[in-house]
Each structure stands twice: as C-alpha cells, then as structure tokens.
Write a protein that holds these residues in place. Structure first.
Motif, PDB file in Angstrom:
ATOM      1  N   LYS A   1       5.824  11.345  -2.241  1.00  0.00           N
ATOM      2  CA  LYS A   1       4.416  11.437  -1.874  1.00  0.00           C
ATOM      3  C   LYS A   1       3.576  12.107  -2.960  1.00  0.00           C
ATOM      4  O   LYS A   1       2.368  12.229  -2.814  1.00  0.00           O
ATOM      5  CB  LYS A   1       4.278  12.226  -0.571  1.00  0.00           C
ATOM      6  CG  LYS A   1       5.171  11.738   0.565  1.00  0.00           C
ATOM      7  CD  LYS A   1       5.171  12.733   1.708  1.00  0.00           C
ATOM      8  CE  LYS A   1       6.223  12.357   2.760  1.00  0.00           C
ATOM      9  NZ  LYS A   1       6.317  13.358   3.842  1.00  0.00           N
TER      10      LYS A   1
ATOM     11  N   ARG B   1       4.682   4.402   3.428  1.00  0.00           N
ATOM     12  CA  ARG B   1       5.779   5.090   2.764  1.00  0.00           C
ATOM     13  C   ARG B   1       7.126   4.801   3.405  1.00  0.00           C
ATOM     14  O   ARG B   1       8.138   4.663   2.721  1.00  0.00           O
ATOM     15  CB  ARG B   1       5.516   6.596   2.750  1.00  0.00           C
ATOM     16  CG  ARG B   1       4.338   7.013   1.892  1.00  0.00           C
ATOM     17  CD  ARG B   1       4.305   8.515   1.678  1.00  0.00           C
ATOM     18  NE  ARG B   1       3.147   8.908   0.900  1.00  0.00           N
ATOM     19  CZ  ARG B   1       2.003   9.333   1.418  1.00  0.00           C
ATOM     20  NH1 ARG B   1       1.901   9.444   2.729  1.00  0.00           N
ATOM     21  NH2 ARG B   1       0.994   9.668   0.646  1.00  0.00           N
TER      22      ARG B   1
ATOM     23  N   ASP C   1       0.842  -1.200   0.000  1.00  0.00           N
ATOM     24  CA  ASP C   1       0.000   0.000   0.000  1.00  0.00           C
ATOM     25  C   ASP C   1       0.876   1.247   0.000  1.00  0.00           C
ATOM     26  O   ASP C   1       1.889   1.312   0.698  1.00  0.00           O
ATOM     27  CB  ASP C   1      -0.902  -0.015   1.238  1.00  0.00           C
ATOM     28  CG  ASP C   1      -2.038   1.005   1.125  1.00  0.00           C
ATOM     29  OD1 ASP C   1      -1.727   2.205   0.996  1.00  0.00           O
ATOM     30  OD2 ASP C   1      -3.210   0.593   1.162  1.00  0.00           O
ATOM     31  N   ASP C   2       0.471   2.261  -0.775  1.00  0.00           N
ATOM     32  CA  ASP C   2       1.245   3.496  -0.862  1.00  0.00           C
ATOM     33  C   ASP C   2       1.309   4.246   0.460  1.00  0.00           C
ATOM     34  O   ASP C   2       2.175   5.109   0.648  1.00  0.00           O
ATOM     35  CB  ASP C   2       0.661   4.424  -1.932  1.00  0.00           C
ATOM     36  CG  ASP C   2       1.265   4.166  -3.302  1.00  0.00           C
ATOM     37  OD1 ASP C   2       2.320   3.533  -3.359  1.00  0.00           O
ATOM     38  OD2 ASP C   2       0.663   4.583  -4.305  1.00  0.00           O
ATOM     39  N   ARG C   3       0.389   3.937   1.386  1.00  0.00           N
ATOM     40  CA  ARG C   3       0.415   4.609   2.683  1.00  0.00           C
ATOM     41  C   ARG C   3       1.574   4.121   3.560  1.00  0.00           C
ATOM     42  O   ARG C   3       1.935   4.785   4.524  1.00  0.00           O
ATOM     43  CB  ARG C   3      -0.916   4.402   3.400  1.00  0.00           C
ATOM     44  CG  ARG C   3      -2.072   5.174   2.758  1.00  0.00           C
ATOM     45  CD  ARG C   3      -3.404   4.806   3.366  1.00  0.00           C
ATOM     46  NE  ARG C   3      -3.769   3.426   3.042  1.00  0.00           N
ATOM     47  CZ  ARG C   3      -4.930   2.857   3.385  1.00  0.00           C
ATOM     48  NH1 ARG C   3      -5.830   3.565   4.061  1.00  0.00           N
ATOM     49  NH2 ARG C   3      -5.198   1.614   3.047  1.00  0.00           N
TER      50      ARG C   3
END
Length: 540
Positions: free
Chosen positions: A109, A31, A27-29
């Motif tokens: 981001k 990071r 998931d991109d969250r």
C-alpha cells in the motif's frame, strides 16, 4: 512429451509478463484482487520452476530449448534451460512469493503498482536466466532493472530516494558498458548466440582477438558492477539498506544475476576449449572476489545497523562466489552453487527479519548500545536497580530464534546449510589442486574463514543489543503473514541441510555440465524446428 517439456521454458517469462500487464491495468484500490492474482501467478511459477528443474535433471544432462518464432539457431533467439538456469528460476520464484506475502500488511500500500513491478522483475530475472542469446540477455537485464528502479524507490522517503537515484545512475552506466561490449563481440564474431560464440571464439584470427577480448572485458566489467565487486560496490550496501524490506528481499538475488552470467560465460566462452582466450579474466575474478570479501568483512564488523550489516553480507557472498568462479575448479564450483542457494535464501530472510526486529527498537538504539559499551552504565543506576532478569515477550523469543539461525547461516557454522556450503568450497579448493597449493588459494581459504567469524561477531553484537538489553521499546506488533515468509526461507535452508546429499549431487552434476559445455552447445544449436522435416520425419 519432449515438445511439452520444451514449452515449459518460455512459461517463466510469459506468465509474469501477462500477470504484470493485467495488474497494471487494474485500479490500485483493488488491493485484495491484485494481491491474490499476483500470489496465484507466483505459485504457478513455482510449480513450473519445479517441473522444469525435474525435467532437466531426469535423464542425465538435458538442456530444454525453445526457438522463438520457430527460427533455427543461431539465427533466431533461443531460450535454454539446463540445471543452473532451472535452479536460478526456482530461487527467484521462491523469493517472489515470500516478498509478496510479507508486503500484504503494509508495503503493497506504500506506493503504486507494487505487484506489477514484482512480476516484471521476476519476468526479467527468468528471461536473463533462460536466454541463450547475449543481446537478449541485455534486453532482459533492462526489464529487470527498470522494475528494480521502481522497487528501490517504493515507499519514498529522502534516504530511499537518494540511494535509489544513485542505484539508477550506476546501473545505467553499467548498461551502457554492456551494450558496448556486446557490439564489439558481435563485430568480431558475427553472432551473439552463446552456444555459437563458444564454437566461433577458438577460430577468431589473431589480429582480431584483442578486439574480442576488449569486448569481453567491457562486458565483464558491466557484470561485475551488477555483482558488486570491489571497488565498484559502494552503492550496494546503501541501496539495499534503504530499500523496503520486501524489495531488499527480492534484491538478494539481483547481485547473483551478474555472478550467474559470469559463471555461464566464463566456462562457455573462455573455458579450456576456447583456444588462445582460455582463462581470460579468471585472475581478475579471483583477486577481485578476494578484495570484495575483505571489504565486505570490514563493513560487517563496522556496521552499527542491521540493514547495513545485511548489505555488507551480500558483498561477502558475492566476493566468495566471484573468487570461486575465478578458480575455475569443478569441485569448487559445485560448492559455490550450494553456497549461492543457501546465501540467497538467508539474505532474503534476514532483510525481512530486520524490519520486524527494528519495530521494537527505539530511535538511536544502536548508538546508545555502543555508548553504553564504551562508557558503561551510571554506578548509581546499578546500585538502585535490582533486576534479576528481563522478561522476553513471546514474539521477541521467536524473532530471536530466527535471528540466531540467520547468524549461524551467515557465519557458516554447523549444523545448517551455510556450513555445508563453505565446507564443500574449502574442500574443493584444497583437494582439487594438482601439486603444491598456490598462495592465492590459501589466502582465499583464510578470507572465507575470517569472513565467517566476522559475520558471527557482527550478528552477535547486534543480537545482544537487540534482545538482551533494556534499550528497546515495546514488543513489536508482528502479524502471522509477516513472520511466515521468514519461517519459509529459513526452513528451506534447513531442508538444504537435511537433504544435503541429494542437493550436493545436483550441484556436482551442474558444475560438471558447466565445465564441459559440449552437450549444452549441441542441444542449443541442433534444436529441431517444429513442423520441419528432419531426416525424413516431420517434427511436431
């Protein structure tokens, strides 16, 4: 031990491929986790690249090979690492680490799958540098281009999207030419293995040679588009200026991929031992390179923005390298390889540095600076202002020092590596010629010197308007993780200067191996299969 070292050849492809696929699934969250995994992978790639470079340089001229699927050459795909390809993989890994470090605070981001795109780009670059097969080269080109499309558009914005779409269209056209050229070459020779092509091209029948040279010409045009030769280079300054800073820093090596392939194939396929096709296209490379230097020099002088100047500087370096390849002189090639390493590191550092510097610039500062220079300041303001000097914040002083170092490197002034590289090339141009020096060589010498002065003028003008005038806003907010990559890249240029002797010896050996490719050809074509008996003994 040789088997272990040969297995290193495929790792620069497998490692970023596996890392990019893994990061794409996360998931991109997440990071922090994604950035950590990507940086660790790139650090491992750097260690692999250093080990590979040491292994190919340890015992004279050694080419490390890896047979995919254990199929023998030339029937299967072969990966081959010599001094040149190991150097390019090392440069790519360094730029990947620095670009990712810079992106941690902001750019990672700004869009989805940033770290996956970086890893796939590095995988394509490594594959293009290590493959020994022309069609496999096309495949890796498409991989790195697909990733670069995403990076060119990363961060969105009208200007970036417009430039990115132009970039995509032009490179799709170049890929079509690439495929057509490969098809023609295969139709004539029946092989796409680079070493096997070097063996077969001298024996091509006279009636088939025009078709072969047509295929090589079309293939060369595709590489020239990617290298940014004039007049096929109008997309490059706009695309590089519009891209995000970490993407532009990575793109600094993209134009060098085309130059790498042209250097590799010109000396391998149409070198002195290629029969009637010897020297095919060398004049085009020489004069096209000189035209590119002239066009890039004009662009550098005309640029009112730092990003545009950096983009045109890429064209100047591409033109210099293309002209050096066109000369076909070993001494010039060694200097050009030194210049390739220095200019790539410098351009990457400059793109990162530009974003940090421009954070302090008010909108339209460049136009205001030109207006002030043309019309002067209002006399009443001069009478009322009694400024003795302007206090320079600490971060601006650091950025100014880095900017000055980049200016010295781009212009080729002593004492940094840009001077050593240009001096080596110019010395090779004048010392390696037999008899009278041709007029084209004198023109190239003049262009290299003039382009250096133009870079100095352009960088000085923008430096004065940035650091020495009162047109700017507040000092930029710069984090340590953003300034560190710039310091690393410029420090590497300093190391190239300090270690100029050993580095130049490595480049001399690399150029000598390229100009006499018999060892490369035999190493690739005679690669033993693992587990297959050779001469009564099984290879394990």
């Amino acid at each position: 031990m040789d088997i272990i070292l040969n297995n290193l050849v495929i790792l620069p492809i497998l490692l970023p491929l596996a890392t990019g696929a893994l990061l794409f699934l996360l998931d991109d969250r997440l990071r922090v986790a994604k950035s950590t995994i990507s940086l660790v992978s790139s650090l491992l790639l750097l260690l692999i690249a250093v080990s590979l470079l040491k292994s190919v340089d340890a015992n004279g001229s050694v080419t490390r090979t890896y047979l995919l699927g254990n199929w023998p050459a030339p029937f299967g795909i072969v990966l081959a690492a010599d001094r040149l390809s190991a150097l390019m993989v090392l440069l790519g890994s360094i730029l990947a680490i620095c670009a990712q470090l810079f992106s941690l605070t902001r750019w990672s981001k700004a869009g989805p799958a940033f770290f996956s795109l970086v890893q796939f780009l590095i995988m394509g670059l490594s594959g293009a540098f290590l493959t020994g097969d022309v069609f496999n080269l096309f495949v890796f080109f498409e991989v790195l281009l697909a990733a670069s499309y995403g990076l060119a558009l990363h961060g969105s914005g009208p200007m970036r999207v417009r430039a990115g779409l132009h970039y995509i269209a032009i490179n799709l056209a170049a890929s079509m030419l690439f495929l057509i050229g490969v098809s023609l070459i295969y139709g004539v020779t029946g092989t796409l293995n680079m070493a096997d092509l070097a063996v077969r091209i001298p024996t091509v029948a006279a009636e088939n040679r025009p078709l072969l040279e047509a295929g090589m010409g079309i293939l060369g045009v595709a590489f020239l588009i990617k290298a940014g030769v004039w007049p096929l280079c109008f997309w490059l300054p706009t695309t590089y200026a519009a891209a995000s800073a970490p993407a532009a820093a990575l793109f600094a090596i993209m134009s060098k991929v085309g130059i790498y392939v042209l250097l590799r194939l010109s000396l391998l396929l149409v070198g002195d031992g290629s029969g009637a096709s010897a020297g095919f296209g060398s004049a085009l490379l020489l004069y096209g390179g000189m035209a590119t230097i002239a066009f890039g020099t004009i662009g550098v002088l005309a640029s009112q923005g730092m990003s545009r100047l950096a983009g045109y500087s890429i064209l100047v370096s591409s033109g210099t390298l293309l002209a050096a390849v066109g000369l076909g002189l070993t001494q010039v090639t060694s200097g050009a390889l030194f210049y390739l390493a220095s200019s790539t590191l410098t351009a990457s550092a400059l793109f990162l540095l530009i974003e940090l510097v421009e954070r302090a610039r008010i909108a339209g500062a460049d136009i205001l600076a030109v207006t002030t220079e043309a019309y002067g300041e209002d006399e009443e303001d001069l009478e009322t202002e009694e400024q003795v000097g302007i206090a320079i914040p600490g971060i601006m002083a650091i950025l100014g020092i880095f900017f000055g170092a980049a200016a010295l490197l781009l212009s080729g002034l002593p004492p940094l590596s840009g001077f050593i590289a240009k001096f080596a090339m110019l010395h090779g141009m004048l010392a390696a010629q037999m008899g009278a020096i041709p007029a084209s060589t004198w023109v190239l010498v003049a262009l290299v010197i003039i382009s250096g002065f133009a870079a100095l003028i352009g960088m000085t003008r923008l430096g004065i308007s940035t650091f020495w005038t009162s047109l700017e806003g507040a000092a930029p907010h710069v984090r340590l993780v953003e300034i560190t990559p710039v310091a690393i890249l410029l420090s590497l240029c300093l190391l190239l200067t300090v270690w100029g002797g050993p580095v130049m010896r490595y480049m001399d050996a690399t150029a000598a191996g390229l100009s006499q490719p018999q060892q490369y050809i035999s190493d690739v074509l005679e690669t033993p299969r693992i587990g297959v008996e050779t001469g009564g003994e099984a290879v394990h």
